[in-house]
Write a protein that holds these residues in place. Structure first.
Motif, short mmCIF file in Angstrom:
data_model
loop_
_atom_site.label_atom_id
_atom_site.label_comp_id
_atom_site.label_asym_id
_atom_site.label_seq_id
_atom_site.Cartn_x
_atom_site.Cartn_y
_atom_site.Cartn_z
N GLN A 183 0.85 -1.15 0.08
CA GLN A 183 0.02 0.03 -0.08
C GLN A 183 0.95 1.22 -0.06
N THR A 184 1.82 1.22 -0.78
CA THR A 184 2.56 2.61 -0.91
C THR A 184 2.36 3.34 -2.06
N ASP A 185 1.45 2.98 -3.10
CA ASP A 185 1.20 3.81 -4.22
C ASP A 185 -0.28 4.09 -4.06
N ALA A 186 -0.57 5.35 -4.04
CA ALA A 186 -1.97 5.98 -4.00
C ALA A 186 -1.95 7.11 -4.85
N MET A 187 -3.05 7.75 -5.06
CA MET A 187 -3.63 9.08 -5.54
C MET A 187 -2.96 10.43 -4.65
N ALA A 337 12.50 22.62 -5.95
CA ALA A 337 13.27 23.84 -6.47
C ALA A 337 12.58 24.53 -7.41
N ASN A 338 11.63 23.80 -8.28
CA ASN A 338 11.09 24.45 -9.53
C ASN A 338 9.62 25.00 -9.11
N PHE A 339 9.18 24.49 -7.93
CA PHE A 339 7.79 25.16 -7.11
C PHE A 339 7.79 25.11 -5.76
N PRO A 340 8.51 26.13 -5.14
CA PRO A 340 8.41 26.12 -3.74
C PRO A 340 7.29 26.33 -3.07
N ASP A 341 6.29 26.79 -3.86
CA ASP A 341 5.12 26.89 -3.28
C ASP A 341 4.14 25.54 -3.57
N GLY A 342 4.39 24.75 -4.21
CA GLY A 342 3.65 23.52 -4.72
C GLY A 342 3.54 22.38 -3.38
N GLU A 343 2.57 21.95 -3.51
CA GLU A 343 2.21 20.81 -2.48
C GLU A 343 1.38 19.84 -3.03
N TRP A 344 1.76 18.56 -2.89
CA TRP A 344 1.13 17.31 -3.08
C TRP A 344 0.55 16.96 -1.92
N VAL A 345 -0.74 16.17 -1.84
CA VAL A 345 -1.56 15.79 -0.83
C VAL A 345 -2.24 14.58 -1.37
N SER A 346 -2.27 13.75 -0.16
CA SER A 346 -3.01 12.41 -0.54
C SER A 346 -4.33 12.87 -0.76
N PHE A 347 -5.30 12.07 -1.42
CA PHE A 347 -6.90 12.02 -1.44
C PHE A 347 -7.37 10.54 -1.79
N ASP A 348 -8.44 10.45 -1.36
CA ASP A 348 -9.01 8.96 -1.46
C ASP A 348 -9.26 8.82 -3.09
N PRO A 349 -9.12 7.43 -3.39
CA PRO A 349 -9.46 7.43 -4.66
C PRO A 349 -11.19 7.42 -5.03
N PRO A 350 -11.41 8.29 -5.98
CA PRO A 350 -12.86 8.54 -6.26
C PRO A 350 -13.60 7.12 -6.29
N THR A 351 -15.16 7.31 -5.72
CA THR A 351 -15.96 6.29 -6.11
C THR A 351 -16.84 6.37 -7.16
N GLY A 352 -16.97 4.93 -7.53
CA GLY A 352 -17.85 4.81 -8.93
C GLY A 352 -19.21 4.77 -8.68
N PRO A 353 -20.23 4.83 -9.86
CA PRO A 353 -21.43 4.71 -9.91
C PRO A 353 -21.99 3.96 -8.87
N ASN A 472 1.64 6.67 5.74
CA ASN A 472 0.59 6.27 6.65
C ASN A 472 -0.76 6.63 6.04
N ALA A 473 -0.95 7.78 5.33
CA ALA A 473 -2.05 8.21 4.66
C ALA A 473 -2.57 7.39 3.61
N PHE A 474 -1.58 6.87 2.89
CA PHE A 474 -1.98 5.88 1.73
C PHE A 474 -2.55 4.53 2.40
N GLY A 475 -2.15 4.26 3.63
CA GLY A 475 -2.38 2.91 4.10
C GLY A 475 -3.87 2.94 4.78
N LYS A 476 -4.47 4.08 4.84
CA LYS A 476 -5.90 4.34 5.19
C LYS A 476 -6.73 4.27 4.24
N GLN A 477 -6.35 4.19 2.99
CA GLN A 477 -7.06 4.04 1.64
C GLN A 477 -7.55 2.54 1.36
#
Length: 550
Positions: A183-187, A337-353, A472-477
């Motif tokens: 569970q190391t790879d997530a959105m 270095a390229n985007f000092p104000d850039g920020e990546w955050v985890s989010f839950d995978p989207p739900t389907g129909p 840890n955030a990925f592991g909760k998905q």
């Protein structure tokens, strides 16, 4: 009287003889002209012959092909200290060859070597290729070398679920090391882009499409150019369990309840997920993403390293990524270095129909190393065992973190630190990455190891970064349990089967084939003509035999 006297004289003479025999002998006086000292012994004309010294055993030449810890980094340098230690202490001349960064390219290299019977002595291999090469008789039974490396066997080769993955005809034909963390790879998503456009992280697939369009069309980076994409991806993985579009798109298939190749929920439902109508619906959604132009257009041909260059250059708004590749200091540095104000955050995978959601499949991972039959026939088994035992004992810290005092130090609690070391020498630095390219051969995911590998730090921009927070955030998905897939053996025509399976899905997504009920039925019929039903029957029996399905 005369007779009595004669007897008396004879008796006296006999007694005298007896007394003289019992008395100690008197010392003999040497002649006056003879020396009393012991005579000198003449010196030998040649020195005494020493026993011959044993002939030193010639070093064993071992060539190993490994999957490097960092795909972008090069191999260990020629003056790597480990080479000298391995030669002097283990009597091994070691040659390290780094395999290509993608699984498909790794398979190509290994299968080409197998075809010419030129496999190296020890090599990393994915399971599908392992099974094929084992069937060809080119991989050795390794059970005889396990007793030669007791510590390595205890820490690396004692998990039955992993060992099941390298069992052939009841015996071990591979070394199933601890695989990657699960569970190391997530959105993840660019939070700064969401903030700029006044959006929230998507919760459903419809939300996902809307955000992806905004990230593509509304200049989220504010540079006045249309040079960003809502989703970045690439075709990742190969082999039967990576068939189709691979894990980078699993979040879409997960939203339809069909992540991964197999439906492993029960014996009655078991089979290929492509038979489920929802698999076609998920493929339709990905086709829509492609038609809307919200995916990086080179995704069908992009390699992993180039994919990562893209997000570091600010091209991507959402993606499925590995937490360490995203957030460790050396990997995050270029983006920071390229985007000092850039920020990546985890989010839950989207739900389907129907409300389903999954970041992808999870299983008991194993990093499979195989010993070539040629190496075993040449008597190299004991040398391979010596090398692996050293890696699990005296060589562990060197391969995992470099040289103590140069690339790392230990703090008062025994944890690895780089405090006080030159920046370029720290084992976490980009310049030092070649020194730990064999780390995946020694990692066992202990606490000290995780703390060392993924320490918190302050980026150059001043942002506080904690890679384990992402983990840890990925592991909760939500993930789809697919552990049993690891023991499913590919069919004899695996290359043709997987190629047909995957190429058709790509063609459906790219619009090169119509995505209709009729076209999909034709696609399934094509899989059946390649033995899909026989594959499913064989796979189900294997799962029952190994206890993954009852």
């Amino acid at each position: 009287m005369k007779k009595f006297l004669l007897k008396f004289l004879l008796t006296i003479a006999a007694l005298a003889l007896i007394l003289s025999a019992c008395a100690p002998a008197a010392p003999t006086e040497p002649p006056a002209n003879q020396a009393t000292e012991a005579p000198e012994v003449a010196a030998p004309t040649t020195p005494p012959t020493e026993p011959p010294a044993p002939t030193p055993e010639a070093p064993v030449d071992l060539e190993i092909w490994v999957s490097g810890r960092v795909t972008e980094a090069g191999p260990p340098p020629e003056d790597w200290v480990a080479y000298d230690i391995i030669k002097n202490d283990l009597n091994i001349n070691l040659k390290v060859v780094l395999l290509p960064g993608t699984q498909a390219d790794q398979d190509t290299k290994i299968n080409t070597a197998a075809a010419s019977n030129s496999l190296p002595d020890l090599f990393f291999v994915n399971r599908d290729s392992w099974f094929k090469i084992t069937e060809a008789g080119l991989i050795a039974n390794v059970e005889e070398v396990l007793p030669l490396m007791p510590e390595r066997t205890k820490t690396h080769y004692s998990d039955p679920n992993r060992n099941n993955q390298v069992t052939y005809n009841g015996s071990l034909y591979g070394l199933a090391d601890p695989g990657n963390l699960v569970q190391t790879d997530a959105m993840v998503i660019r939070q700064d882009w969401l903030d700029k456009l006044g959006l929230e992280a998507p919760k459903t697939l419809d939300d996902f499409l809307a955000v992806a369009k905004a990230f593509t069309n509304d200049d989220p980076d504010g540079n006045g150019k249309k040079d960003t994409y809502g989703l970045c991806a690439f075709l990742d993985g190969s082999g039967l369990n990576g068939a189709g579009l691979g894990p980078r798109f699993d979040f879409v298939y997960g939203a339809y309840g069909v992540a991964g190749t197999w439906n492993l929920t029960s014996k009655g439902d078991f089979g290929l997920n492509v038979r489920n109508p929802n698999y076609m619906k998920a493929t339709e959604f990905i086709r829509t993403l492609n038609e809307e132009g919200v995916i990086n257009p080179d995704w069908p041909t992009l390699k992993k390293d180039d994919f990562r260059v893209g997000w570091k250059q600010g091209k991507c708004g959402m993606m499925q990524e590995n937490f360490a590749a995203l957030s460790t200091k050396s990997n995050y540095a270029d983006f920071d270095a390229n985007f000092p104000d850039g920020e990546w955050v985890s989010f839950d995978p989207p739900t389907g129909p129907d409300g389903a959601s999954s970041a992808g499949v999870t299983l008991t991972p194993a990093r499979i190393y195989a010993v070539s039959q040629k190496a075993m026939d040449e008597g190299k088994g004991p040398a391979i065992a010596r090398l692996l035992e050293w890696m699990a004992t005296d060589g562990y810290m060197l391969l995992a973190f470099g040289e103590e005092g140069v690339n790392y130090k230990l703090d008062a609690n025994g944890y690895v630190t780089t405090e006080g070391l030159a920046d370029a020498d720290k084992w976490t630095a980009k310049e030092a990455q070649p020194l730990t390219q064999l780390a995946n051969m020694v990692y066992i995911f202990s606490d000290i190891e995780l703390q060392a590998r993924y320490p918190a730090y302050k980026a150059e921009s001043g942002r506080e970064m904690a890679p384990l927070d992402y983990y840890n955030a990925f592991g909760k998905q939500a993930y789809t349990n697919s552990s049993g897939a690891a023991v499913i053996n590919p069919p004899a025509n695996a290359a043709d089967f997987v190629r047909f399976y995957s190429e058709n899905i790509v063609q459906f997504v790219l619009g090169q084939k119509p995505l209709t009920e009729e076209a999909w039925a034709e696609y399934i019929a094509g899989l059946d003509s390649l033995g899909a039903k026989d594959l499913e029957a064989s796979a189900l029996q294997t799962l029952i035999d190994t206890g993954f399905i009852e």
